[in-house]
Design a protein around this motif. Structure first.
Motif, mmCIF file in Angstrom:
data_model
loop_
_atom_site.group_PDB
_atom_site.id
_atom_site.type_symbol
_atom_site.label_atom_id
_atom_site.label_comp_id
_atom_site.label_asym_id
_atom_site.label_seq_id
_atom_site.Cartn_x
_atom_site.Cartn_y
_atom_site.Cartn_z
ATOM 1 N N LEU A 64 1.842 18.838 -4.642
ATOM 2 C CA LEU A 64 2.228 18.042 -3.559
ATOM 3 C C LEU A 64 2.251 16.519 -4.106
ATOM 4 O O LEU A 64 1.355 16.480 -5.309
ATOM 5 C CB LEU A 64 1.373 17.589 -2.667
ATOM 6 C CG LEU A 64 1.239 18.969 -1.720
ATOM 7 C CD1 LEU A 64 0.414 18.685 -0.563
ATOM 8 C CD2 LEU A 64 2.576 19.408 -1.104
ATOM 9 N N SER A 65 2.902 15.583 -4.013
ATOM 10 C CA SER A 65 2.935 14.246 -4.454
ATOM 11 C C SER A 65 1.851 13.140 -4.038
ATOM 12 O O SER A 65 1.293 13.667 -3.112
ATOM 13 C CB SER A 65 4.177 13.528 -4.110
ATOM 14 O OG SER A 65 4.283 12.192 -4.375
ATOM 15 N N ARG A 66 1.448 12.419 -4.923
ATOM 16 C CA ARG A 66 0.366 11.395 -4.685
ATOM 17 C C ARG A 66 0.562 10.191 -5.467
ATOM 18 O O ARG A 66 1.053 10.190 -6.763
ATOM 19 C CB ARG A 66 -1.055 11.899 -4.715
ATOM 20 C CG ARG A 66 -1.540 12.094 -6.375
ATOM 21 C CD ARG A 66 -2.963 12.442 -6.343
ATOM 22 N NE ARG A 66 -3.596 12.064 -7.873
ATOM 23 C CZ ARG A 66 -3.994 11.102 -7.971
ATOM 24 N NH1 ARG A 66 -3.930 9.970 -7.175
ATOM 25 N NH2 ARG A 66 -4.622 10.746 -9.244
ATOM 26 N N PRO A 67 0.409 9.064 -4.952
ATOM 27 C CA PRO A 67 0.573 7.828 -5.505
ATOM 28 C C PRO A 67 -0.517 7.713 -6.634
ATOM 29 O O PRO A 67 -1.671 8.019 -6.496
ATOM 30 C CB PRO A 67 0.326 6.616 -4.551
ATOM 31 C CG PRO A 67 -0.221 7.371 -3.539
ATOM 32 C CD PRO A 67 -0.164 8.623 -3.525
ATOM 33 N N VAL A 68 -0.283 7.233 -7.830
ATOM 34 C CA VAL A 68 -1.106 6.744 -9.007
ATOM 35 C C VAL A 68 -2.120 5.846 -8.629
ATOM 36 O O VAL A 68 -3.219 5.587 -8.706
ATOM 37 C CB VAL A 68 -0.401 6.658 -10.383
ATOM 38 C CG1 VAL A 68 -1.528 6.571 -11.510
ATOM 39 C CG2 VAL A 68 0.104 8.002 -10.636
ATOM 40 N N LEU A 69 -1.514 4.761 -7.897
ATOM 41 C CA LEU A 69 -2.103 3.610 -7.379
ATOM 42 C C LEU A 69 -2.133 3.357 -6.082
ATOM 43 O O LEU A 69 -0.777 3.650 -5.618
ATOM 44 C CB LEU A 69 -1.588 2.082 -8.224
ATOM 45 C CG LEU A 69 -1.979 2.007 -9.749
ATOM 46 C CD1 LEU A 69 -0.738 1.013 -10.072
ATOM 47 C CD2 LEU A 69 -3.377 2.086 -10.286
ATOM 48 N N GLN A 93 0.693 -1.057 -0.117
ATOM 49 C CA GLN A 93 -0.018 -0.048 -0.083
ATOM 50 C C GLN A 93 0.971 1.092 0.094
ATOM 51 O O GLN A 93 1.855 1.306 0.745
ATOM 52 C CB GLN A 93 -0.996 -0.102 1.354
ATOM 53 C CG GLN A 93 -1.690 1.084 1.185
ATOM 54 C CD GLN A 93 -2.726 1.190 2.605
ATOM 55 O OE1 GLN A 93 -2.635 0.382 3.368
ATOM 56 N NE2 GLN A 93 -3.358 2.269 2.570
ATOM 57 N N VAL A 94 0.708 2.132 -0.843
ATOM 58 C CA VAL A 94 1.537 3.376 -1.029
ATOM 59 C C VAL A 94 0.727 4.564 -0.777
ATOM 60 O O VAL A 94 -0.385 4.857 -1.177
ATOM 61 C CB VAL A 94 1.963 3.358 -2.529
ATOM 62 C CG1 VAL A 94 2.929 4.517 -2.507
ATOM 63 C CG2 VAL A 94 2.682 2.112 -3.304
ATOM 64 N N SER A 95 1.365 5.510 0.138
ATOM 65 C CA SER A 95 0.572 6.598 0.498
ATOM 66 C C SER A 95 1.945 7.780 0.652
ATOM 67 O O SER A 95 2.859 7.282 0.771
ATOM 68 C CB SER A 95 -0.007 6.520 1.872
ATOM 69 O OG SER A 95 0.633 6.077 2.817
ATOM 70 N N VAL A 96 1.341 8.852 0.643
ATOM 71 C CA VAL A 96 2.209 10.085 0.804
ATOM 72 C C VAL A 96 1.559 11.047 1.884
ATOM 73 O O VAL A 96 0.372 11.359 1.705
ATOM 74 C CB VAL A 96 2.355 10.908 -0.456
ATOM 75 C CG1 VAL A 96 3.131 12.120 -0.369
ATOM 76 C CG2 VAL A 96 2.992 10.196 -1.792
#
Length: 74
Positions: free
Chosen positions: A34-39, A6-9
């Motif tokens: 700001l960054s965010r995960p695509v998936l 699980q990817v989060s920023v």
């Protein structure tokens, strides 16, 4: 690495340097500066691990979905 990640920023830490989006553009993007995960969930990927390690404010969090444990950034 037994499961998916699980990817989060963390938006409170992200400074929008764009290092993650520049190194893995298919998995990170800048949204409103700001960054965010695509998936949100991915197969383990060394490139994402490298992006997390390279983040200047350590805003990228990776969690093994099978164990619930944070993926070590080593």
């Amino acid at each position: 690495m037994s499961g998916r990640w699980q990817v989060s920023v963390d938006k409170t830490r992200c400074i929008g340097s764009g290092m993650c989006a520049g190194s893995v553009p298919e998995l990170f993007e800048l949204d409103g500066g700001l960054s965010r995960p695509v998936l949100e969930t991915i197969d383990p990927d060394e490139r994402v691990l490298d992006a997390a390690v390279s983040c200047p404010v350590e805003a990228i969090l990776l969690v093994d979905t099978a164990t619930g444990a944070e993926v070590p950034l080593e």
